[in-house]
Write a protein that holds these residues in place. Structure first.
Motif, PDB file in Angstrom:
ATOM      1  N   ALA A 161       3.671   0.335 -10.147  1.00  0.00           N
ATOM      2  CA  ALA A 161       3.578  -0.435  -9.025  1.00  0.00           C
ATOM      3  C   ALA A 161       2.056  -1.022  -9.157  1.00  0.00           C
ATOM      4  O   ALA A 161       1.292  -0.223  -9.498  1.00  0.00           O
ATOM      5  CB  ALA A 161       3.616   0.325  -7.703  1.00  0.00           C
ATOM      6  N   TYR A 162       2.114  -2.236  -8.835  1.00  0.00           N
ATOM      7  CA  TYR A 162       0.688  -3.112  -9.286  1.00  0.00           C
ATOM      8  C   TYR A 162       0.454  -4.004  -7.890  1.00  0.00           C
ATOM      9  O   TYR A 162       1.423  -4.498  -7.260  1.00  0.00           O
ATOM     10  CB  TYR A 162       1.056  -3.991 -10.382  1.00  0.00           C
ATOM     11  N   LEU A 163      -0.849  -3.972  -7.633  1.00  0.00           N
ATOM     12  CA  LEU A 163      -1.082  -4.724  -6.554  1.00  0.00           C
ATOM     13  C   LEU A 163      -1.498  -5.872  -6.985  1.00  0.00           C
ATOM     14  O   LEU A 163      -2.044  -6.142  -8.287  1.00  0.00           O
ATOM     15  CB  LEU A 163      -2.574  -4.151  -5.832  1.00  0.00           C
ATOM     16  N   VAL A 164      -1.230  -6.992  -6.419  1.00  0.00           N
ATOM     17  CA  VAL A 164      -1.385  -8.347  -7.030  1.00  0.00           C
ATOM     18  C   VAL A 164      -1.557  -9.438  -5.807  1.00  0.00           C
ATOM     19  O   VAL A 164      -1.683  -9.028  -4.512  1.00  0.00           O
ATOM     20  CB  VAL A 164       0.053  -9.022  -7.588  1.00  0.00           C
ATOM     21  N   GLY A 165      -2.090 -10.683  -6.110  1.00  0.00           N
ATOM     22  CA  GLY A 165      -2.303 -11.618  -4.711  1.00  0.00           C
ATOM     23  C   GLY A 165      -3.677 -11.297  -4.307  1.00  0.00           C
ATOM     24  O   GLY A 165      -4.511 -11.200  -4.978  1.00  0.00           O
ATOM     25  N   GLY A 166      -3.552 -11.795  -2.959  1.00  0.00           N
ATOM     26  CA  GLY A 166      -4.889 -11.750  -2.082  1.00  0.00           C
ATOM     27  C   GLY A 166      -5.496 -10.462  -2.247  1.00  0.00           C
ATOM     28  O   GLY A 166      -6.878 -10.492  -2.086  1.00  0.00           O
ATOM     29  N   ILE A 207       2.737  -6.211  -3.705  1.00  0.00           N
ATOM     30  CA  ILE A 207       3.085  -5.184  -4.738  1.00  0.00           C
ATOM     31  C   ILE A 207       3.977  -5.575  -5.490  1.00  0.00           C
ATOM     32  O   ILE A 207       5.193  -6.191  -5.165  1.00  0.00           O
ATOM     33  CB  ILE A 207       3.630  -3.788  -4.313  1.00  0.00           C
ATOM     34  N   ILE A 208       3.921  -5.688  -7.125  1.00  0.00           N
ATOM     35  CA  ILE A 208       4.976  -5.533  -7.857  1.00  0.00           C
ATOM     36  C   ILE A 208       5.441  -4.346  -8.271  1.00  0.00           C
ATOM     37  O   ILE A 208       4.741  -3.610  -8.693  1.00  0.00           O
ATOM     38  CB  ILE A 208       4.564  -6.448  -9.052  1.00  0.00           C
ATOM     39  N   PHE A 209       6.874  -4.102  -8.149  1.00  0.00           N
ATOM     40  CA  PHE A 209       7.337  -2.912  -8.411  1.00  0.00           C
ATOM     41  C   PHE A 209       8.371  -2.755  -9.634  1.00  0.00           C
ATOM     42  O   PHE A 209       9.166  -3.833  -9.332  1.00  0.00           O
ATOM     43  CB  PHE A 209       8.042  -2.254  -7.165  1.00  0.00           C
ATOM     44  N   ILE A 210       8.143  -1.895 -10.495  1.00  0.00           N
ATOM     45  CA  ILE A 210       9.250  -1.879 -11.746  1.00  0.00           C
ATOM     46  C   ILE A 210       9.636  -0.502 -11.736  1.00  0.00           C
ATOM     47  O   ILE A 210       8.968   0.586 -11.740  1.00  0.00           O
ATOM     48  CB  ILE A 210       8.409  -2.100 -12.866  1.00  0.00           C
ATOM     49  N   SER A 233       5.958   7.931  -2.369  1.00  0.00           N
ATOM     50  CA  SER A 233       7.389   7.373  -2.314  1.00  0.00           C
ATOM     51  C   SER A 233       7.871   6.741  -3.724  1.00  0.00           C
ATOM     52  O   SER A 233       8.955   6.621  -3.712  1.00  0.00           O
ATOM     53  CB  SER A 233       7.317   6.466  -1.247  1.00  0.00           C
ATOM     54  N   LEU A 234       7.021   6.730  -4.328  1.00  0.00           N
ATOM     55  CA  LEU A 234       7.048   6.032  -5.757  1.00  0.00           C
ATOM     56  C   LEU A 234       8.180   7.089  -6.796  1.00  0.00           C
ATOM     57  O   LEU A 234       7.777   8.110  -6.661  1.00  0.00           O
ATOM     58  CB  LEU A 234       5.866   5.807  -6.609  1.00  0.00           C
ATOM     59  N   PRO A 235       9.199   6.488  -7.030  1.00  0.00           N
ATOM     60  CA  PRO A 235      10.144   7.187  -7.747  1.00  0.00           C
ATOM     61  C   PRO A 235       9.437   7.523  -9.197  1.00  0.00           C
ATOM     62  O   PRO A 235       8.653   6.908  -9.646  1.00  0.00           O
ATOM     63  CB  PRO A 235      11.446   6.513  -8.250  1.00  0.00           C
ATOM     64  N   GLU A 236       9.694   8.730  -9.878  1.00  0.00           N
ATOM     65  CA  GLU A 236       9.421   9.124 -11.158  1.00  0.00           C
ATOM     66  C   GLU A 236       9.631   7.927 -12.250  1.00  0.00           C
ATOM     67  O   GLU A 236      10.435   7.056 -12.090  1.00  0.00           O
ATOM     68  CB  GLU A 236       9.917  10.245 -11.821  1.00  0.00           C
ATOM     69  N   GLN A 237       8.687   7.747 -13.214  1.00  0.00           N
ATOM     70  CA  GLN A 237       8.665   6.682 -14.102  1.00  0.00           C
ATOM     71  C   GLN A 237       8.991   5.328 -13.529  1.00  0.00           C
ATOM     72  O   GLN A 237       9.685   4.378 -14.231  1.00  0.00           O
ATOM     73  CB  GLN A 237      10.047   6.974 -15.068  1.00  0.00           C
ATOM     74  N   SER A 238       8.216   5.213 -12.291  1.00  0.00           N
ATOM     75  CA  SER A 238       8.269   3.542 -11.805  1.00  0.00           C
ATOM     76  C   SER A 238       6.757   3.335 -11.811  1.00  0.00           C
ATOM     77  O   SER A 238       5.760   4.059 -12.113  1.00  0.00           O
ATOM     78  CB  SER A 238       8.841   3.499 -10.468  1.00  0.00           C
TER      79      SER A 238
END
Length: 81
Positions: A30-35, A57-60, A23-28
């Protein structure tokens, strides 16, 4: 299986992550963070698995496009399908 990241050991989690990645758009990004990361580090040091209830998830990138793609796959904000 041992080479997978700790949070990917369960088949249902792997399937959910496959859908999120698709589902991630092109040129984006995503990073897992936290627990998730805390639990992985704990496992590396102590060899014990801690319960995992969610994945942060941090999404850019294009947030609206990402959300619409997730919704088309049946994801609901704050809940697992």
């Amino acid at each position: 299986m041992n080479r997978l990241s700790l949070f990917m050991h369960r088949s249902e989690v792997r399937e959910i992550f496959k859908e999120v990645i698709a589902s991630l758009p092109e040129q984006s990004e995503a990073y897992l963070v936290g627990g998730t990361l805390r639990n992985a580090v704990f496992y590396l040091f102590f060899g014990k698995t801690l319960p995992q209830r969610d994945y942060d998830i941090i999404f850019i990138g294009n947030r609206k496009l990402f959300i619409s793609r997730l919704r088309r796959r049946g994801f609901i904000y704050g809940k697992i399908r």
